[in-house]
Design a protein around this motif. Structure first.
Motif, PDB file in Angstrom:
ATOM      1  N   GLY A  67       2.792  12.326  55.321  1.00  0.00           N
ATOM      2  CA  GLY A  67       2.878  13.771  55.444  1.00  0.00           C
ATOM      3  C   GLY A  67       3.115  14.450  54.106  1.00  0.00           C
ATOM      4  N   THR A  68       3.679  15.639  54.153  1.00  0.00           N
ATOM      5  CA  THR A  68       3.945  16.385  52.920  1.00  0.00           C
ATOM      6  C   THR A  68       5.434  16.633  52.716  1.00  0.00           C
ATOM      7  OG1 THR A  68       3.598  18.500  54.078  1.00  0.00           O
ATOM      8  CG2 THR A  68       1.695  17.533  52.977  1.00  0.00           C
ATOM      9  N   ASP A  69       6.260  15.870  53.395  1.00  0.00           N
ATOM     10  CA  ASP A  69       7.701  15.987  53.216  1.00  0.00           C
ATOM     11  C   ASP A  69       8.108  15.320  51.900  1.00  0.00           C
ATOM     12  OD1 ASP A  69      10.513  16.473  54.396  1.00  0.00           O
ATOM     13  OD2 ASP A  69      10.540  14.340  53.884  1.00  0.00           O
ATOM     14  N   TYR A  70       8.802  16.058  51.065  1.00  0.00           N
ATOM     15  CA  TYR A  70       9.187  15.590  49.728  1.00  0.00           C
ATOM     16  C   TYR A  70       9.899  14.239  49.785  1.00  0.00           C
ATOM     17  CZ  TYR A  70      12.469  15.331  45.780  1.00  0.00           C
ATOM     18  OH  TYR A  70      13.229  14.901  44.726  1.00  0.00           O
ATOM     19  N   GLU A  71      10.943  14.147  50.596  1.00  0.00           N
ATOM     20  CA  GLU A  71      11.743  12.926  50.631  1.00  0.00           C
ATOM     21  C   GLU A  71      10.951  11.739  51.155  1.00  0.00           C
ATOM     22  OE1 GLU A  71      15.314  13.678  52.776  1.00  0.00           O
ATOM     23  OE2 GLU A  71      16.160  14.990  51.221  1.00  0.00           O
ATOM     24  N   THR A  72      10.070  11.987  52.126  1.00  0.00           N
ATOM     25  CA  THR A  72       9.273  10.894  52.689  1.00  0.00           C
ATOM     26  C   THR A  72       8.296  10.338  51.662  1.00  0.00           C
ATOM     27  OG1 THR A  72       9.443  11.944  54.858  1.00  0.00           O
ATOM     28  CG2 THR A  72       7.778  10.232  54.609  1.00  0.00           C
ATOM     29  N   ILE A  73       7.647  11.213  50.911  1.00  0.00           N
ATOM     30  CA  ILE A  73       6.711  10.762  49.872  1.00  0.00           C
ATOM     31  C   ILE A  73       7.442   9.942  48.818  1.00  0.00           C
ATOM     32  CG2 ILE A  73       5.161  11.511  48.016  1.00  0.00           C
ATOM     33  CD1 ILE A  73       4.590  14.036  49.733  1.00  0.00           C
ATOM     34  N   VAL A  74       8.572  10.456  48.348  1.00  0.00           N
ATOM     35  CA  VAL A  74       9.323   9.760  47.300  1.00  0.00           C
ATOM     36  C   VAL A  74       9.843   8.415  47.809  1.00  0.00           C
ATOM     37  CG1 VAL A  74      11.374   9.844  45.828  1.00  0.00           C
ATOM     38  CG2 VAL A  74       9.957  11.890  46.126  1.00  0.00           C
ATOM     39  N   ALA A  75      10.381   8.396  49.022  1.00  0.00           N
ATOM     40  CA  ALA A  75      10.961   7.157  49.558  1.00  0.00           C
ATOM     41  C   ALA A  75       9.907   6.075  49.740  1.00  0.00           C
ATOM     42  CB  ALA A  75      11.663   7.443  50.883  1.00  0.00           C
ATOM     43  N   ASN A  76       8.741   6.442  50.269  1.00  0.00           N
ATOM     44  CA  ASN A  76       7.707   5.443  50.503  1.00  0.00           C
ATOM     45  C   ASN A  76       7.078   4.950  49.209  1.00  0.00           C
ATOM     46  OD1 ASN A  76       6.891   4.927  53.553  1.00  0.00           O
ATOM     47  ND2 ASN A  76       7.625   7.033  53.399  1.00  0.00           N
ATOM     48  N   THR A  77       6.933   5.836  48.237  1.00  0.00           N
ATOM     49  CA  THR A  77       6.421   5.404  46.934  1.00  0.00           C
ATOM     50  C   THR A  77       7.406   4.456  46.272  1.00  0.00           C
ATOM     51  OG1 THR A  77       5.274   7.525  46.678  1.00  0.00           O
ATOM     52  CG2 THR A  77       5.584   6.197  44.699  1.00  0.00           C
ATOM     53  N   THR A  78       8.671   4.802  46.321  1.00  0.00           N
ATOM     54  CA  THR A  78       9.716   3.973  45.727  1.00  0.00           C
ATOM     55  C   THR A  78       9.745   2.592  46.371  1.00  0.00           C
ATOM     56  OG1 THR A  78      11.047   5.926  45.236  1.00  0.00           O
ATOM     57  CG2 THR A  78      12.195   3.803  45.291  1.00  0.00           C
ATOM     58  N   ARG A  79       9.572   2.560  47.680  1.00  0.00           N
ATOM     59  CA  ARG A  79       9.589   1.264  48.369  1.00  0.00           C
ATOM     60  C   ARG A  79       8.441   0.377  47.901  1.00  0.00           C
ATOM     61  NH1 ARG A  79       9.160  -0.048  54.900  1.00  0.00           N
ATOM     62  NH2 ARG A  79       9.618  -2.271  54.692  1.00  0.00           N
ATOM     63  N   LEU A  80       7.250   0.952  47.765  1.00  0.00           N
ATOM     64  CA  LEU A  80       6.111   0.153  47.319  1.00  0.00           C
ATOM     65  C   LEU A  80       6.310  -0.342  45.887  1.00  0.00           C
ATOM     66  CD1 LEU A  80       3.020   2.023  48.823  1.00  0.00           C
ATOM     67  CD2 LEU A  80       3.815  -0.271  49.393  1.00  0.00           C
ATOM     68  N   LEU A  81       6.955   0.461  45.075  1.00  0.00           N
ATOM     69  CA  LEU A  81       7.185   0.059  43.688  1.00  0.00           C
ATOM     70  C   LEU A  81       8.270  -1.015  43.574  1.00  0.00           C
ATOM     71  CD1 LEU A  81       7.087   3.573  41.996  1.00  0.00           C
ATOM     72  CD2 LEU A  81       5.370   1.767  41.739  1.00  0.00           C
TER      73      LEU A  81
END
Length: 378
Positions: free
Chosen positions: A326-340
């Motif tokens: 989605g476009t939720d700020y925290e969701t984007i950051v959290a999922n990107t961080t997890r993949l990294l």
């Protein structure tokens, strides 16, 4: 008797997915492909035409500054209709869900010309996400007599809408054909994608994340959240983000406000197709609200975080190659961080099976179109 098949497209994604079809049609005896471009995307369309070695028979050059959707639709209908009246094709082929594709199908319907729909059956089941594409493709699906569904999921969606099963054909997605074509071309001529060499040197040693974002339904708050999330991710010392920014001023204004002063965010001009394919090969993952990237990145083993509330390509999510954030700020950051940070999670997505095709879709489509040529399916 030779069958005249009019192939109509106007945007870069359509050109990418249809140039292999034009070549496949041209390779068949008994078919004369005729290409009409509307140039919804002028410069970036021309780049694909050059790479794909396509010279249009008709170029309508339709776009005008600040053109509304209804004005665009009206101009498309009259101009495409005039081409059909001149060509008198035996069949029309359109792709996807653009205004060009929808109007191409509608103009053919008005003339009782059969329509083949490449990438048929994609559905989000929300007429405003993506907007206006969801309604465009449903309209084409009502008109078409040949539905070239890329996957079983898309075929099932058509069957649920009571489309005749004899008219639905699972072909794979032609974007994989185009990806193979261009990857082979870059291998032969690396200079075709050499424009990223400076960025590769600048970001040497960093983990590169690719970004694309341009969806109309994200304009406003959605884009602002995406920009803020990118800025937050860019605070990491180990990453760099390469972001080919869409020319739409609604996108550029928002992204400039948040990102233009960040050293490890490269906001660059839109890339031609070889350079975009090369970018996909460089990145660890993609953040995108694009449809096509959800198909292309997994073919190269790159996880995709989809910055949309819905997707008409659920196959990627089901296979594990893509994830809706989605476009939720925290969701984007959290999922990107997890993949990294979580290698197991990254590997799970990177190694998932790509469900979108084997590189032979265009040949299947061309043969099916030839087999159906001249037949009335309504």
């Amino acid at each position: 008797m030779t069958q005249k098949i009019l192939v109509i497209f106007g945007t870069r994604p359509e050109a990418i997915k249809l140039f292999p079809v034009v070549h496949a049609l041209d390779a068949l005896d008994g078919v004369t492909p005729i290409v009409c471009v509307t140039a919804q995307h002028r410069e970036i369309l021309d780049q694909v035409l050059e790479i794909g070695k396509i010279v249009p028979d008709y170029d309508l050059d339709i776009m005008q500054p600040d053109q509304t959707l209804d004005a665009l639709t009206a101009r498309l209908l009259t101009k495409i209709g005039a081409v059909m009246d001149e060509v008198q094709p035996d069949r029309v082929i359109v792709q996807g869900d653009t205004a060009t594709a929808m109007v191409g199908a509608l103009a053919a319907y008005y003339r009782k010309i059969p329509v083949g729909h490449v990438e048929a059956g994609l559905r989000s089941y929300n007429i405003y996400h993506p907007w206006p594409e969801e309604v465009n493709r449903k309209m084409i699906g009502t008109i078409a007599d040949l539905h070239f569904a890329p996957t079983q999921t898309s075929a099932n969606a058509l069957l649920k809408e009571a489309v005749n099963p004899d008219h639905v054909h699972i072909t794979g997605n032609t974007v994989i054909d185009a990806l193979h074509w261009v990857t082979d071309l870059i291998a032969q001529k690396p200079e075709m994608a050499g424009g990223l060499d400076e960025l590769k040197a600048r970001f040497a040693g960093k983990r590169i994340i690719g970004v694309t974002s341009h969806r109309r339904e994200n304009f406003g708050g959605g884009l602002e959240n995406i920009a803020k999330a990118i800025a937050a991710i860019a605070k990491r010392d180990d990453v760099a983000l390469i972001f080919p920014v869409h020319p739409n001023p609604n996108v550029r204004k928002v992204m400039d406000a948040e990102l233009k002063d960040l050293d490890n965010v490269a906001m660059i001009e839109p890339l031609d197709y070889p350079h975009f394919v090369h970018l996909l090969s460089l990145v660890e993952l993609m953040l995108t609200d694009s449809g096509g990237v959800q198909e292309e990145a997994p073919a190269l083993g790159k996880p995709v975080l989809v910055m949309r509330e819905t997707t008409e390509r659920p196959e990627g999510v089901e296979a594990g190659t893509a994830k809706l954030v989605g476009t939720d700020y925290e969701t984007i950051v959290a999922n990107t961080t997890r993949l990294l940070d979580d290698k197991a999670e990254y590997d799970r997505m990177a190694r998932a099976h790509n469900p979108f095709g084997d590189g032979k879709s265009s040949k299947r489509i061309a043969q099916l179109a030839l087999n159906a040529a001249g037949k009335s399916a309504h």
